[in-house]
Scaffold this active site. Sequence first.
Site, short mmCIF file in Angstrom:
data_model
loop_
_atom_site.label_atom_id
_atom_site.label_comp_id
_atom_site.label_asym_id
_atom_site.label_seq_id
_atom_site.Cartn_x
_atom_site.Cartn_y
_atom_site.Cartn_z
N ASP A 57 -4.63 -12.91 3.25
CA ASP A 57 -5.87 -12.46 3.88
C ASP A 57 -7.11 -12.66 3.02
OD1 ASP A 57 -4.71 -10.59 2.24
OD2 ASP A 57 -4.87 -8.92 3.63
N ASP A 109 -2.85 -10.60 -2.46
CA ASP A 109 -3.43 -10.11 -1.22
C ASP A 109 -4.90 -9.75 -1.45
OD1 ASP A 109 -2.19 -8.70 1.54
OD2 ASP A 109 -4.02 -7.76 0.83
N HIS A 113 0.82 -1.22 0.00
CA HIS A 113 0.00 0.00 0.00
C HIS A 113 0.85 1.27 0.00
CE1 HIS A 113 -3.66 -2.20 0.40
NE2 HIS A 113 -3.38 -2.65 1.61
N HIS A 124 -6.42 -7.21 -0.43
CA HIS A 124 -6.50 -5.77 -0.67
C HIS A 124 -5.64 -5.39 -1.86
CE1 HIS A 124 -7.20 -6.30 3.74
NE2 HIS A 124 -8.22 -5.50 3.46
#
Length: 308
Positions: free
Chosen positions: A245, A162, A125, A164
């Site tokens: 995740d 991931d 991120h 996200h």
Amino acid sequence: MTTLLYHHPSSERHDTGQGHPERPDRIRAVIEALSADAFAGLDRREAPEAETGQLARAHAPGFVEALLDAVPGEGRVRVDADTVMSADSGEASLRAAGAMVAAVEAVMGGEAENAFCAVRPPGHHAESRRSMGFCLFNNVAVGALHAREALGADRVAVVDFDVHHGNGTQAIFWSDPSLFFASTHEFPLYPGTGRAEETGCGNIVNVPLRPGSGSAEFRAGMEGGVLPALSAFSPDLILVSAGFDAHESDPLATLRLLEDDYAWVTERLCGIADEVCDGRLVATLEGGYDLDALAASVAAHVGVLMSA
């Protein structure tokens, strides 16, 4: 050939505070899982600290120094609502990025075919000028740009599974045709990027998955979008933002992957690496917040790397 494992105890000392999902127990669970007899063959190496110049390839002038200057002498400070630094976060973040640099050097130099970096904080991120989403420096982007600028790689690819979207990696790669970024991720979900129409200069492939999607949707997205594009890009090195995740047990999202899905995608990525870049692949830990699911998923992932 041997699979390398990069780690450093500073990953456990990066203290995000009670109740924070990106907590030291994550890395402890990973290292415990990789201490089983099945992983005795790993070549275990200490993650070094990244140099400022290496970080500066992915991050804007002044950002690196400003972030490190903000590390507290004691207690904790918030970089944003989700992202926390403690006294040991500076070293941990330098070694998380440095693990990628060292792993890329070793794999590009022929010391091993592949590597896994068991480090935190995660990185995908982090943007050029901003830390966010639990991430301080963008570890995978630092590794990619080191491969290109210092080691002679013409084309470097990052695949991110991931849950996200890796907004930071996408933003850093956006207008550079020598870099490729592909992501499967739940959408809508934090950070709000990753729509299919976000394609950069033709070097970005996003496969958003609806909430509640499981193995079938994930594998179809990989087979129909990510893997063919990766193969066509034909990189000199494949890097993996390995977030776990999207597992059905993870508390921060709603995708329903299992360990078999992580083994499957790792097998496919290693297969493409064998075809296009002599097997060269380096993975780094991103998310994964249920400790049992994280440990089992990392074990499945690294087990495939060791058999590649």
